[in-house]
Design a protein around this motif. Structure first.
Motif, mmCIF file in Angstrom:
data_model
loop_
_atom_site.group_PDB
_atom_site.id
_atom_site.type_symbol
_atom_site.label_atom_id
_atom_site.label_comp_id
_atom_site.label_asym_id
_atom_site.label_seq_id
_atom_site.Cartn_x
_atom_site.Cartn_y
_atom_site.Cartn_z
ATOM 1 N N UNK A 1 10.859 -7.553 4.430
ATOM 2 C CA UNK A 1 9.500 -8.061 4.266
ATOM 3 C C UNK A 1 8.570 -7.558 5.349
ATOM 4 N N UNK A 2 9.033 -7.579 6.595
ATOM 5 C CA UNK A 2 8.217 -7.084 7.703
ATOM 6 C C UNK A 2 7.978 -5.589 7.561
ATOM 7 N N UNK A 3 9.024 -4.853 7.143
ATOM 8 C CA UNK A 3 8.855 -3.409 6.936
ATOM 9 C C UNK A 3 7.799 -3.137 5.872
ATOM 10 N N UNK A 4 7.834 -3.878 4.773
ATOM 11 C CA UNK A 4 6.859 -3.662 3.694
ATOM 12 C C UNK A 4 5.438 -3.988 4.152
ATOM 13 N N UNK A 5 5.275 -5.089 4.866
ATOM 14 C CA UNK A 5 3.933 -5.469 5.330
ATOM 15 C C UNK A 5 3.391 -4.455 6.331
ATOM 16 N N UNK A 6 4.207 -4.052 7.291
ATOM 17 C CA UNK A 6 3.745 -3.096 8.304
ATOM 18 C C UNK A 6 3.456 -1.747 7.659
ATOM 19 N N UNK A 7 4.284 -1.333 6.707
ATOM 20 C CA UNK A 7 4.057 -0.051 6.042
ATOM 21 C C UNK A 7 2.757 -0.047 5.257
ATOM 22 N N UNK A 8 2.471 -1.135 4.535
ATOM 23 C CA UNK A 8 1.232 -1.163 3.754
ATOM 24 C C UNK A 8 -0.001 -1.270 4.641
ATOM 25 N N UNK B 1 -2.769 6.310 8.641
ATOM 26 C CA UNK B 1 -2.288 7.684 8.792
ATOM 27 C C UNK B 1 -2.878 8.631 7.768
ATOM 28 N N UNK B 2 -3.305 8.093 6.629
ATOM 29 C CA UNK B 2 -3.865 8.950 5.577
ATOM 30 C C UNK B 2 -5.389 9.081 5.661
ATOM 31 N N UNK B 3 -6.032 8.426 6.583
ATOM 32 C CA UNK B 3 -7.496 8.470 6.657
ATOM 33 C C UNK B 3 -8.033 9.868 6.885
ATOM 34 N N UNK B 4 -7.354 10.693 7.640
ATOM 35 C CA UNK B 4 -7.882 12.038 7.891
ATOM 36 C C UNK B 4 -7.851 12.889 6.621
#
Length: 50
Positions: free
Chosen positions: A32-39, A45-48
């Motif tokens: 759950x923590x991995x999913x929340x932090x990833x989203x 990271x994709x903003x550029x």
């Protein structure tokens, strides 16, 4: 590793927990923590490229 039992307040012995009993809860919290932090971090990271 020896398994020990402990005495409770009323003098009866309580059995120790099974070694693998709590791990499904730990894994579910971890996922759950991995999913929340990833989203939350992935779009930064994709903003550029956006």
């Amino acid at each position: 590793m020896p398994i020990t039992t402990t005495a409770s307040v009323d003098g009866q012995l309580s059995h120790p927990r099974a070694p693998l009993k709590g791990w499904p809860a730990v894994v579910s919290v971890m996922l759950g923590i991995f999913a929340i932090v990833t989203t939350e971090i992935l779009p930064i990271g994709l903003l550029t490229s956006i």
